[in-house]
Design an enzyme around this catalytic site. Sequence first.
Site, PDB file in Angstrom:
ATOM      1  N   GLY A  84      65.122  62.316  35.066  1.00 54.34           N
ATOM      2  CA  GLY A  84      65.008  60.866  34.902  1.00 54.34           C
ATOM      3  C   GLY A  84      66.072  60.096  35.661  1.00 54.34           C
ATOM      4  N   THR A 121      64.891  57.218  38.359  1.00 56.92           N
ATOM      5  CA  THR A 121      64.379  55.935  38.839  1.00 56.92           C
ATOM      6  C   THR A 121      64.204  54.927  37.702  1.00 56.92           C
ATOM      7  OG1 THR A 121      63.206  57.149  40.556  1.00 56.92           O
ATOM      8  CG2 THR A 121      62.541  54.867  40.219  1.00 56.92           C
ATOM      9  N   THR A 160      65.309  52.225  44.720  1.00 57.66           N
ATOM     10  CA  THR A 160      65.979  53.308  45.430  1.00 57.66           C
ATOM     11  C   THR A 160      67.495  53.250  45.286  1.00 57.66           C
ATOM     12  OG1 THR A 160      64.196  53.040  47.042  1.00 57.66           O
ATOM     13  CG2 THR A 160      65.988  54.460  47.678  1.00 57.66           C
ATOM     14  N   GLU A 172      65.586  69.889  46.112  1.00 61.80           N
ATOM     15  CA  GLU A 172      64.283  69.266  45.827  1.00 61.80           C
ATOM     16  C   GLU A 172      63.591  68.848  47.133  1.00 61.80           C
ATOM     17  OE1 GLU A 172      64.393  65.258  44.139  1.00 61.80           O
ATOM     18  OE2 GLU A 172      62.863  65.870  42.707  1.00 61.80           O
TER      19      GLU A 172
HETATM   20  C1  FAD Z   1      54.037  59.858  41.433  1.00 62.21           C
HETATM   21  C2  FAD Z   1      55.505  59.620  41.398  1.00 62.21           C
HETATM   22  C3  FAD Z   1      56.326  60.525  40.759  1.00 62.21           C
HETATM   23  C4  FAD Z   1      57.700  60.303  40.672  1.00 62.21           C
HETATM   24  N1  FAD Z   1      58.490  61.155  39.937  1.00 62.21           N
HETATM   25  C5  FAD Z   1      59.792  60.826  39.709  1.00 62.21           C
HETATM   26  C6  FAD Z   1      60.582  61.587  38.797  1.00 62.21           C
HETATM   27  O1  FAD Z   1      60.131  62.580  38.224  1.00 62.21           O
HETATM   28  N2  FAD Z   1      61.866  61.184  38.557  1.00 62.21           N
HETATM   29  C7  FAD Z   1      62.409  60.079  39.159  1.00 62.21           C
HETATM   30  O2  FAD Z   1      63.567  59.776  38.879  1.00 62.21           O
HETATM   31  N3  FAD Z   1      61.682  59.335  40.032  1.00 62.21           N
HETATM   32  C8  FAD Z   1      60.393  59.673  40.305  1.00 62.21           C
HETATM   33  N4  FAD Z   1      59.630  58.918  41.156  1.00 62.21           N
HETATM   34  C9  FAD Z   1      60.222  57.720  41.756  1.00 62.21           C
HETATM   35  C10 FAD Z   1      60.427  57.824  43.255  1.00 62.21           C
HETATM   36  O3  FAD Z   1      61.529  58.644  43.525  1.00 62.21           O
HETATM   37  C11 FAD Z   1      60.598  56.370  43.741  1.00 62.21           C
HETATM   38  O4  FAD Z   1      59.343  55.731  43.609  1.00 62.21           O
HETATM   39  C12 FAD Z   1      61.081  56.327  45.147  1.00 62.21           C
HETATM   40  O5  FAD Z   1      62.386  56.823  45.227  1.00 62.21           O
HETATM   41  C13 FAD Z   1      61.057  54.890  45.670  1.00 62.21           C
HETATM   42  O6  FAD Z   1      61.660  54.007  44.755  1.00 62.21           O
HETATM   43  P1  FAD Z   1      60.875  52.683  44.296  1.00 62.21           P
HETATM   44  O7  FAD Z   1      59.503  53.060  43.923  1.00 62.21           O
HETATM   45  O8  FAD Z   1      61.693  51.953  43.313  1.00 62.21           O
HETATM   46  O9  FAD Z   1      60.779  51.830  45.642  1.00 62.21           O
HETATM   47  P2  FAD Z   1      61.775  50.682  46.127  1.00 62.21           P
HETATM   48  O10 FAD Z   1      63.197  51.133  46.069  1.00 62.21           O
HETATM   49  O11 FAD Z   1      61.408  49.427  45.435  1.00 62.21           O
HETATM   50  O12 FAD Z   1      61.354  50.579  47.653  1.00 62.21           O
HETATM   51  C14 FAD Z   1      60.058  50.072  48.062  1.00 62.21           C
HETATM   52  C15 FAD Z   1      59.924  50.284  49.557  1.00 62.21           C
HETATM   53  O13 FAD Z   1      60.952  49.560  50.236  1.00 62.21           O
HETATM   54  C16 FAD Z   1      61.684  50.437  51.088  1.00 62.21           C
HETATM   55  N5  FAD Z   1      63.106  50.040  51.072  1.00 62.21           N
HETATM   56  C17 FAD Z   1      63.889  49.735  50.002  1.00 62.21           C
HETATM   57  N6  FAD Z   1      65.132  49.422  50.409  1.00 62.21           N
HETATM   58  C18 FAD Z   1      65.129  49.527  51.761  1.00 62.21           C
HETATM   59  C19 FAD Z   1      66.130  49.358  52.777  1.00 62.21           C
HETATM   60  N7  FAD Z   1      67.388  48.986  52.467  1.00 62.21           N
HETATM   61  N8  FAD Z   1      65.771  49.568  54.068  1.00 62.21           N
HETATM   62  C20 FAD Z   1      64.510  49.932  54.399  1.00 62.21           C
HETATM   63  N9  FAD Z   1      63.528  50.128  53.476  1.00 62.21           N
HETATM   64  C21 FAD Z   1      63.844  49.938  52.173  1.00 62.21           C
HETATM   65  C22 FAD Z   1      61.515  51.833  50.499  1.00 62.21           C
HETATM   66  O14 FAD Z   1      61.660  52.791  51.519  1.00 62.21           O
HETATM   67  C23 FAD Z   1      60.080  51.766  49.952  1.00 62.21           C
HETATM   68  O15 FAD Z   1      59.170  52.102  50.961  1.00 62.21           O
HETATM   69  C24 FAD Z   1      58.262  59.164  41.298  1.00 62.21           C
HETATM   70  C25 FAD Z   1      57.428  58.279  42.000  1.00 62.21           C
HETATM   71  C26 FAD Z   1      56.070  58.483  42.040  1.00 62.21           C
HETATM   72  C27 FAD Z   1      55.207  57.480  42.755  1.00 62.21           C
END
Ligand code: FAD
Length: 385
Positions: free
Chosen positions: A121, A123, A129, A243
Site C-alpha cells: 500500500g 499510492t 506519483t 518489482e
Molecule cells: C490496476 C492498478 C493496480 C495498481 N496496484 C497498486 C498497488 O498494488 N499498490 C500501490 O501502491 N499502487 C498501485 N497502483 C498505483 C500505480 O502505481 C499508480 O497509478 C501509478 O504510480 C501512477 O500514479 P497515479 O495514478 O496517481 O498518476 P498521477 O501521479 O496522477 O499521474 C498521472 C499522469 O501524469 C504523469 N505525470 C505526473 N507527474 C508528472 C511529471 N512531473 N512529469 C511528467 N509526467 C507526470 C504520470 O506519468 C501519469 O501518466 C496500481 C494502479 C493500477 C491502475
Amino acid sequence: MAAERTFPDIRDAVARLCADYGGDYWRRLDADRQYPTEFVAALTAAGYLSVLIPEEYGGSGLPLGAACAVLEEIHRSGGNGGACHAQMYTMGTLLRHGSERQKRQFLPDIAAGRLRLQAFGVTEPGSGTDTSRIRTTAVRDGDDYVVNGQKVFISRTEHSDLMVLLVRTSPRPERGSHTDGMSVLLVDLREAIGNGLTIRPIATMMNHATTELFFDGLRVPATNLIGREGDGFRCILDGMNAERILIAAECIGDARWFTARSSAYASEREVFGRPIGANQGVQFPIARAHIQTEAAALMVQRAADLYDAGLPVGAEANMAKLLASEAAWAAADTCIQTHGGYGFTTDYDVERKFRETRLYQVAPISTNLILSFVATRELGLPKSF
Ligand SMILES: Cc1cc2nc3c(=O)[nH]c(=O)nc-3n(C[C@H](O)[C@H](O)[C@H](O)COP(=O)(O)OP(=O)(O)OC[C@H]3O[C@@H](n4cnc5c(N)ncnc54)[C@H](O)[C@@H]3O)c2cc1C
C-alpha cells in the site's frame, strides 16, 4: 527464439503447469471479474511464489532471474501473473529490513503459502506519483500505531492476509530529503478489516482485483514496524527495483505471446488467395515487434543479473520496465491489427491480453517518471520537480 533461454527447467515446468489453465479459464474469470484462485493455489503448491525466499526461511533461495523466468512463462502462456506476482517480492521489504524475530515469525509461513503477503500500500488519491506527499499517518499510542488516511489502487487486498503499508510518522520535511519521516508497517488484514480498515473494490478495464482503502483509527502493534521509524521510504525502494524487473519479465512474456499469435494467424488466414502473412505490410510489423522484444529482453536480463550480483540497478530496472512495456504494447497493437475484426472478439484472447498489458506503462511506475529518472539521474539534466 529468446536471446538466451535462462532457467530452462523452471520454464518448462511452469509452461506445463500453465497448460492446465488455458484461454477459456482466463476468459471466464475476466468476464466474471473473478480471482484465479485455483491457478494461484497450483503455483503456490509447486513452490514458484517462494523462489526468492532464502532456504533458511523455507523458500528455494533462487536469484531474481529465476523469478523472472516464472513470470515470463506465465504471461507467455497467455495467463496473468498480476494476480499473485506480489507474493514473490513484497516479502523483500521484510527480508531486507525486518528484525530476525519478524523474519522467523512470518517468512516460513509466507514461503509455505500459509500466509499471503501480496498487498503493498503506497499510492494515495491526493499524492499520485509523488510518494513524499502521502497523507496516511501513523501515530504512536502505547504499544500500537494508530493509522488514519486513505490509499487507492491497492491490489489483491481481498486475497492477502498481510499488507506492507507506507505511512507518515512525521510530517514531510520542507528542507532536506522529502521522503524522510515515512515508515513501513506490516498490517494483518484479517484483523484490520472491520476494525479501522474498510476495503472498496475498484472496477478497472481488466480483471485486476484492485481496491481503495480507508483507515479510521486502525491500531497496528508497534512490533509490526519494519525497519527504523522514519526510514520507510528507503525500506521499500530496493524492493521497487525488483518489482520493476519482474514486471518487465511479464511484459516480455506478453510480447512473445502476442507475436506467436500474430505469426500463427498471419500464416494460416488466407485473403486474396494467399496467407495474409505473405504481405510485407502484415509481416514487417510482426518482425519489428519481435526485434523490439528481443532488445528489451536483453535489458531485462542485464537488470536481473546486476540485481543478483548485488550491484546498483536503479537505471537498468527502470529502463528494462520502460522497454519491455513498450515492446509488449507494440506486439499487442500489431496482434490486433493482424487479426483484423477477430482481434476484437473475446474468443481469441487478444483483446483481453491487450487490455492487461496496457497497465504496465502506468503501473507500478509510469513511463514519464522513468524518463524523468533517466534524464536527471543518469544524464544529469536539470530537475523539473
Ligand atoms: C490496476 C492498478 C493496480 C495498481 N496496484 C497498486 C498497488 O498494488 N499498490 C500501490 O501502491 N499502487 C498501485 N497502483 C498505483 C500505480 O502505481 C499508480 O497509478 C501509478 O504510480 C501512477 O500514479 P497515479 O495514478 O496517481 O498518476 P498521477 O501521479 O496522477 O499521474 C498521472 C499522469 O501524469 C504523469 N505525470 C505526473 N507527474 C508528472 C511529471 N512531473 N512529469 C511528467 N509526467 C507526470 C504520470 O506519468 C501519469 O501518466 C496500481 C494502479 C493500477 C491502475
